[in-house]
Design a protein around this motif. Structure first.
Motif, PDB file in Angstrom:
ATOM      1  N   MET A   1       0.840  -1.181   0.000  1.00  0.00           N
ATOM      2  CA  MET A   1       0.000   0.000   0.000  1.00  0.00           C
ATOM      3  C   MET A   1       0.885   1.244   0.000  1.00  0.00           C
ATOM      4  N   HIS A   2       0.600   2.144  -0.925  1.00  0.00           N
ATOM      5  CA  HIS A   2       1.375   3.374  -1.017  1.00  0.00           C
ATOM      6  C   HIS A   2       0.603   4.513  -0.361  1.00  0.00           C
ATOM      7  N   ILE A   3       1.294   5.268   0.437  1.00  0.00           N
ATOM      8  CA  ILE A   3       0.686   6.449   1.055  1.00  0.00           C
ATOM      9  C   ILE A   3       1.199   7.675   0.300  1.00  0.00           C
ATOM     10  N   HIS A   4       0.278   8.396  -0.321  1.00  0.00           N
ATOM     11  CA  HIS A   4       0.658   9.576  -1.100  1.00  0.00           C
ATOM     12  C   HIS A   4       0.339  10.833  -0.299  1.00  0.00           C
ATOM     13  N   VAL A   5       1.358  11.606   0.013  1.00  0.00           N
ATOM     14  CA  VAL A   5       1.188  12.857   0.737  1.00  0.00           C
ATOM     15  C   VAL A   5       1.669  13.979  -0.160  1.00  0.00           C
ATOM     16  N   ALA A   6       0.807  14.949  -0.400  1.00  0.00           N
ATOM     17  CA  ALA A   6       1.182  16.088  -1.225  1.00  0.00           C
ATOM     18  C   ALA A   6       2.250  16.895  -0.493  1.00  0.00           C
ATOM     19  N   LEU A   7       3.218  17.370  -1.229  1.00  0.00           N
ATOM     20  CA  LEU A   7       4.356  18.066  -0.624  1.00  0.00           C
ATOM     21  C   LEU A   7       3.979  19.458  -0.120  1.00  0.00           C
ATOM     22  N   GLN A   8       3.193  20.193  -0.877  1.00  0.00           N
ATOM     23  CA  GLN A   8       2.876  21.576  -0.509  1.00  0.00           C
ATOM     24  C   GLN A   8       2.130  21.686   0.830  1.00  0.00           C
ATOM     25  N   PRO A   9       1.086  20.878   1.076  1.00  0.00           N
ATOM     26  CA  PRO A   9       0.436  20.971   2.394  1.00  0.00           C
ATOM     27  C   PRO A   9       1.357  20.581   3.545  1.00  0.00           C
ATOM     28  N   LEU A  10       2.243  19.626   3.300  1.00  0.00           N
ATOM     29  CA  LEU A  10       3.176  19.214   4.339  1.00  0.00           C
ATOM     30  C   LEU A  10       4.139  20.352   4.680  1.00  0.00           C
ATOM     31  N   ILE A  11       4.653  21.025   3.661  1.00  0.00           N
ATOM     32  CA  ILE A  11       5.540  22.173   3.878  1.00  0.00           C
ATOM     33  C   ILE A  11       4.802  23.285   4.602  1.00  0.00           C
ATOM     34  N   ALA A  12       3.545  23.536   4.212  1.00  0.00           N
ATOM     35  CA  ALA A  12       2.748  24.583   4.856  1.00  0.00           C
ATOM     36  C   ALA A  12       2.517  24.268   6.332  1.00  0.00           C
ATOM     37  N   LEU A  13       2.258  23.003   6.628  1.00  0.00           N
ATOM     38  CA  LEU A  13       2.036  22.601   8.013  1.00  0.00           C
ATOM     39  C   LEU A  13       3.295  22.792   8.852  1.00  0.00           C
ATOM     40  N   ILE A  14       4.425  22.357   8.337  1.00  0.00           N
ATOM     41  CA  ILE A  14       5.693  22.503   9.061  1.00  0.00           C
ATOM     42  C   ILE A  14       6.019  23.978   9.254  1.00  0.00           C
ATOM     43  N   ALA A  15       5.834  24.781   8.198  1.00  0.00           N
ATOM     44  CA  ALA A  15       6.117  26.225   8.305  1.00  0.00           C
ATOM     45  C   ALA A  15       5.205  26.874   9.330  1.00  0.00           C
ATOM     46  N   GLY A  16       3.929  26.496   9.338  1.00  0.00           N
ATOM     47  CA  GLY A  16       2.995  27.061  10.310  1.00  0.00           C
ATOM     48  C   GLY A  16       3.379  26.744  11.743  1.00  0.00           C
ATOM     49  N   ILE A  17       3.798  25.513  11.982  1.00  0.00           N
ATOM     50  CA  ILE A  17       4.219  25.123  13.337  1.00  0.00           C
ATOM     51  C   ILE A  17       5.470  25.892  13.741  1.00  0.00           C
ATOM     52  N   LEU A  18       6.425  26.008  12.822  1.00  0.00           N
ATOM     53  CA  LEU A  18       7.653  26.737  13.149  1.00  0.00           C
ATOM     54  C   LEU A  18       7.366  28.213  13.420  1.00  0.00           C
ATOM     55  N   ILE A  19       6.427  28.800  12.670  1.00  0.00           N
ATOM     56  CA  ILE A  19       6.082  30.207  12.891  1.00  0.00           C
ATOM     57  C   ILE A  19       5.426  30.386  14.257  1.00  0.00           C
TER      58      ILE A  19
END
Length: 49
Positions: A1-19
Motif C-alpha cells: 500500500m502506497h501512502i501519497h502525501v502532497a508536498l505543498q500541504p506538508l511544507i505549509a504545516l511545518i512552516a505554520g508550526i515553526l512560525i
C-alpha cells in the motif's frame, strides 16, 4: 500500500508550526516563499535564451 502525501500541504504545516514556535521566523518564511515563487515564474523565460 502506497501512502501519497502532497508536498505543498506538508511544507505549509511545518512552516505554520515553526512560525508558532518562533514568530520572528515569519519574515524568513515569507521571503523564501516569494523568492521560490519568483524563480519558478521566471523559469520559462530563462529557458528561451
Amino acid at each position: 500500500m502506497h501512502i501519497h502525501v502532497a508536498l505543498q500541504p506538508l511544507i505549509a504545516l511545518i512552516a505554520g508550526i515553526l512560525i508558532l514556535i518562533v514568530p520572528r521566523l515569519l519574515n524568513y518564511v515569507v521571503a523564501v516563499y516569494l523568492i521560490v515563487v519568483g524563480l519558478i515564474g521566471l523559469m520559462p523565460l530563462l529557458h528561451l535564451s
